[in-house]
Design a protein around this motif. Structure first.
Motif, PDB file in Angstrom:
ATOM      1  N   LEU A  40       0.817  -1.206   0.000  1.00 51.16           N
ATOM      2  CA  LEU A  40       0.000   0.000   0.000  1.00 51.16           C
ATOM      3  C   LEU A  40       0.848   1.252   0.000  1.00 51.16           C
ATOM      4  O   LEU A  40       0.536   2.222  -0.694  1.00 51.16           O
ATOM      5  CB  LEU A  40      -0.928   0.003   1.215  1.00 51.16           C
ATOM      6  CG  LEU A  40      -2.058  -1.048   1.193  1.00 51.16           C
ATOM      7  CD1 LEU A  40      -2.792  -1.005   2.515  1.00 51.16           C
ATOM      8  CD2 LEU A  40      -3.011  -0.791   0.047  1.00 51.16           C
ATOM      9  N   ILE A  41       1.934   1.248   0.803  1.00 48.64           N
ATOM     10  CA  ILE A  41       2.784   2.431   0.847  1.00 48.64           C
ATOM     11  C   ILE A  41       3.428   2.669  -0.501  1.00 48.64           C
ATOM     12  O   ILE A  41       3.511   3.773  -1.003  1.00 48.64           O
ATOM     13  CB  ILE A  41       3.848   2.298   1.946  1.00 48.64           C
ATOM     14  CG1 ILE A  41       3.178   2.233   3.310  1.00 48.64           C
ATOM     15  CG2 ILE A  41       4.837   3.450   1.901  1.00 48.64           C
ATOM     16  CD1 ILE A  41       2.354   3.449   3.641  1.00 48.64           C
TER      17      ILE A  41
ATOM     18  N   SER B 274       1.575   5.905   7.543  1.00 48.74           N
ATOM     19  CA  SER B 274       2.937   6.282   7.199  1.00 48.74           C
ATOM     20  C   SER B 274       2.996   7.732   6.735  1.00 48.74           C
ATOM     21  O   SER B 274       2.137   8.192   5.979  1.00 48.74           O
ATOM     22  CB  SER B 274       3.484   5.379   6.093  1.00 48.74           C
ATOM     23  OG  SER B 274       4.799   5.770   5.743  1.00 48.74           O
ATOM     24  N   GLY B 275       4.031   8.423   7.189  1.00 49.34           N
ATOM     25  CA  GLY B 275       4.313   9.767   6.700  1.00 49.34           C
ATOM     26  C   GLY B 275       5.507   9.768   5.779  1.00 49.34           C
ATOM     27  O   GLY B 275       6.095  10.821   5.520  1.00 49.34           O
TER      28      GLY B 275
ATOM     29  N   ALA C 109      -2.802   4.771   4.850  1.00 48.28           N
ATOM     30  CA  ALA C 109      -1.710   4.104   4.157  1.00 48.28           C
ATOM     31  C   ALA C 109      -1.367   4.794   2.848  1.00 48.28           C
ATOM     32  O   ALA C 109      -0.258   4.674   2.355  1.00 48.28           O
ATOM     33  CB  ALA C 109      -2.074   2.644   3.894  1.00 48.28           C
ATOM     34  N   ALA C 110      -2.309   5.517   2.254  1.00 47.59           N
ATOM     35  CA  ALA C 110      -2.115   6.058   0.920  1.00 47.59           C
ATOM     36  C   ALA C 110      -1.766   7.538   0.903  1.00 47.59           C
ATOM     37  O   ALA C 110      -1.658   8.111  -0.161  1.00 47.59           O
ATOM     38  CB  ALA C 110      -3.385   5.827   0.091  1.00 47.59           C
ATOM     39  N   LEU C 111      -1.601   8.175   2.082  1.00 43.49           N
ATOM     40  CA  LEU C 111      -1.404   9.614   2.121  1.00 43.49           C
ATOM     41  C   LEU C 111      -0.121  10.022   2.839  1.00 43.49           C
ATOM     42  O   LEU C 111      -0.138  10.911   3.695  1.00 43.49           O
ATOM     43  CB  LEU C 111      -2.608  10.281   2.799  1.00 43.49           C
ATOM     44  CG  LEU C 111      -3.958  10.091   2.095  1.00 43.49           C
ATOM     45  CD1 LEU C 111      -5.078  10.657   2.947  1.00 43.49           C
ATOM     46  CD2 LEU C 111      -3.942  10.735   0.725  1.00 43.49           C
TER      47      LEU C 111
ATOM     48  N   ASP D  45       6.572   2.980   8.907  1.00 41.69           N
ATOM     49  CA  ASP D  45       6.364   4.235   9.614  1.00 41.69           C
ATOM     50  C   ASP D  45       4.910   4.381  10.058  1.00 41.69           C
ATOM     51  O   ASP D  45       3.982   3.975   9.355  1.00 41.69           O
ATOM     52  CB  ASP D  45       6.739   5.413   8.707  1.00 41.69           C
ATOM     53  CG  ASP D  45       6.654   6.736   9.436  1.00 41.69           C
ATOM     54  OD1 ASP D  45       7.508   6.974  10.312  1.00 41.69           O
ATOM     55  OD2 ASP D  45       5.731   7.517   9.139  1.00 41.69           O
ATOM     56  N   THR D  46       4.719   4.965  11.230  1.00 39.00           N
ATOM     57  CA  THR D  46       3.363   5.211  11.752  1.00 39.00           C
ATOM     58  C   THR D  46       3.204   6.654  12.222  1.00 39.00           C
ATOM     59  O   THR D  46       2.274   6.962  12.968  1.00 39.00           O
ATOM     60  CB  THR D  46       3.048   4.262  12.920  1.00 39.00           C
ATOM     61  OG1 THR D  46       4.029   4.441  13.950  1.00 39.00           O
ATOM     62  CG2 THR D  46       3.042   2.806  12.464  1.00 39.00           C
ATOM     63  N   GLY D  47       4.098   7.531  11.792  1.00 45.57           N
ATOM     64  CA  GLY D  47       4.063   8.908  12.259  1.00 45.57           C
ATOM     65  C   GLY D  47       3.349   9.868  11.344  1.00 45.57           C
ATOM     66  O   GLY D  47       3.398  11.075  11.551  1.00 45.57           O
TER      67      GLY D  47
END
Length: 382
Positions: free
Chosen positions: A7-8, A334-335, A35-37, A326-328
């Motif tokens: 997805l990332i 993800s960022g 996940a897409a942004l 990443d979860t930030g």
């Protein structure tokens, strides 16, 4: 089911208009918004560029510095600034160089050092600064713009320097104090070409990081700050964060590009260590900014004609994992977006017939730098 890593990657490649195959069978499933942004913070800042700066900061090695290009302004970072400004213009804003490190390497950086000034790798954006250790040593930059800042370190035993603009002395600055985010600002200058000279006045060492130059983009438009430094590894930036992180407060970036890892591979640093270093750098940036920036992890094709013990594929996987894990980012997603340059061009180590890389098969030619800037623009545009 499509995994988070896919997805990332889809989130990054969809922004370029490229088709993305997933592991999902049957009708296509929409990726979750988080996940897409990974570039949402950057896109929001870009939308506001008419009223406030949309700021890009780059940390990288020699490719970001511009090694391989035929002159200043031809590396992928300045060309990226040019392409972003052309794609997202603001009326009346030309856009300056935004950051030129004091480190004088004339072929790639247009700063002249004189009088025996000493380069330092322990301060400044990109871990590049210059120590003026005796009276009369100087740094000179000619630029086109409407204002300029001098970035320097304030130290307890600091000395002093003078600033002249277009031949007239306009300021005398003491560097006594503490902190690696000190600056002197010129105020408005008439549009056009200007020359600024920083000269040590004695009384102690002066550490100058570089020059932030603007051309009607002081408070709007796209700004790009280049922190490229040839030969640096991810570990250099992770371990030296105290030296470069203070400058984030001057820039307040909305997008941070990390072009790091090739030198790790070439010097035998394990891919897992490189991945951890990138994650540390991302955490440091987040801790020193108020903009909740987006990130791009730059993954190049395999470069160089030599053979290394480590499989380059491990590094490609590590770059991808930094984005996937990443979860930030927005909503806990993800960022970090992954820039998979290898998906857009052949590895120069196997085929360089298009001339995108120099004879060393490591650094980019002018054409290769422009190719990379165009690809990055395609990735980060809304």
């Amino acid at each position: 089911m499509t995994d988070r890593r896919t997805l990332i990657r889809a989130g990054g490649l969809l922004a370029t208009g490229m088709a993305v195959a997933t592991a999902t069978s049957g009708p296509a499933r929409a990726a979750s918004p988080t996940a897409a942004l990974p570039l949402l913070s950057w896109h929001a800042a870009l939308a506001n560029r008419r009223y406030a700066p949309a700021v890009v900061a780059v940390l990288g090695s020699s490719s970001s510095e511009g090694v391989g290009a035929t002159g200043p302004g031809r590396g992928y970072v300045p060309v990226l600034a040019e392409t972003l400004r052309a794609a997202f213009p603001v009326a009346g804003v030309a856009g300056g160089d935004n950051y030129v490190a004091a480190w004088g390497t004339p072929r790639w950086w247009p700063v002249t050092m004189s009088g025996g000034a000493v380069r330092s790798k322990t301060a400044g954006w990109g871990l590049k600064a210059v120590d003026l250790v005796a009276a009369g040593q100087s740094l000179t930059l000619t630029f086109t713009g409407t204002s300029v800042h001098v970035w320097y370190s304030a130290v307890p035993a600091g000395g002093a320097f003078s600033v002249s603009v277009d031949g007239a002395v306009v300021a005398a600055i003491s560097t006594a104090g503490t902190g690696d985010a000190a600056s002197w600002r010129s105020g408005p200058l008439a549009p056009g070409r200007h020359t600024i000279v920083v000269t040590a006045a004695g009384g102690g060492p002066v550490r100058v990081h570089g020059f932030a130059t603007f051309d009607a983009d002081e408070d709007r438009g796209v700004q790009v700050y280049n922190g490229g430094h040839g030969g640096r590894t991810s570990g250099d930036f992770a371990e030296g964060a105290a030296a470069w992180a203070p400058r984030l407060r001057s820039m307040q970036p909305h997008l941070v590009i990390l072009q790091l890892g090739v030198n790790d591979w070439r010097s035998g640093v394990p891919a897992a260590v490189m991945r951890q270093n990138l994650q540390k750098i991302i955490a440091v940036v987040r801790a020193n900014t108020t903009t909740e920036p987006s990130f791009v992890v730059y993954g190049p094709p395999r470069v160089g004609a030599d053979h290394r013990v480590q499989d380059f594929a491990h590094f490609t996987e590590a770059w991808r994992e930094v984005a996937a894990e990443d979860t930030g980012g927005p909503g806990g997603g993800s960022g970090v977006a992954w820039f998979d340059l290898a998906a857009r061009q052949l590895s120069p180590s196997s085929d360089n017939r298009l001339g995108l890389y120099c004879e060393d098969l490591v650094h980019m030619t002018d054409q290769g730098a422009a190719f990379t800037a165009d690809a990055l623009t395609a990735l980060v545009r809304p």
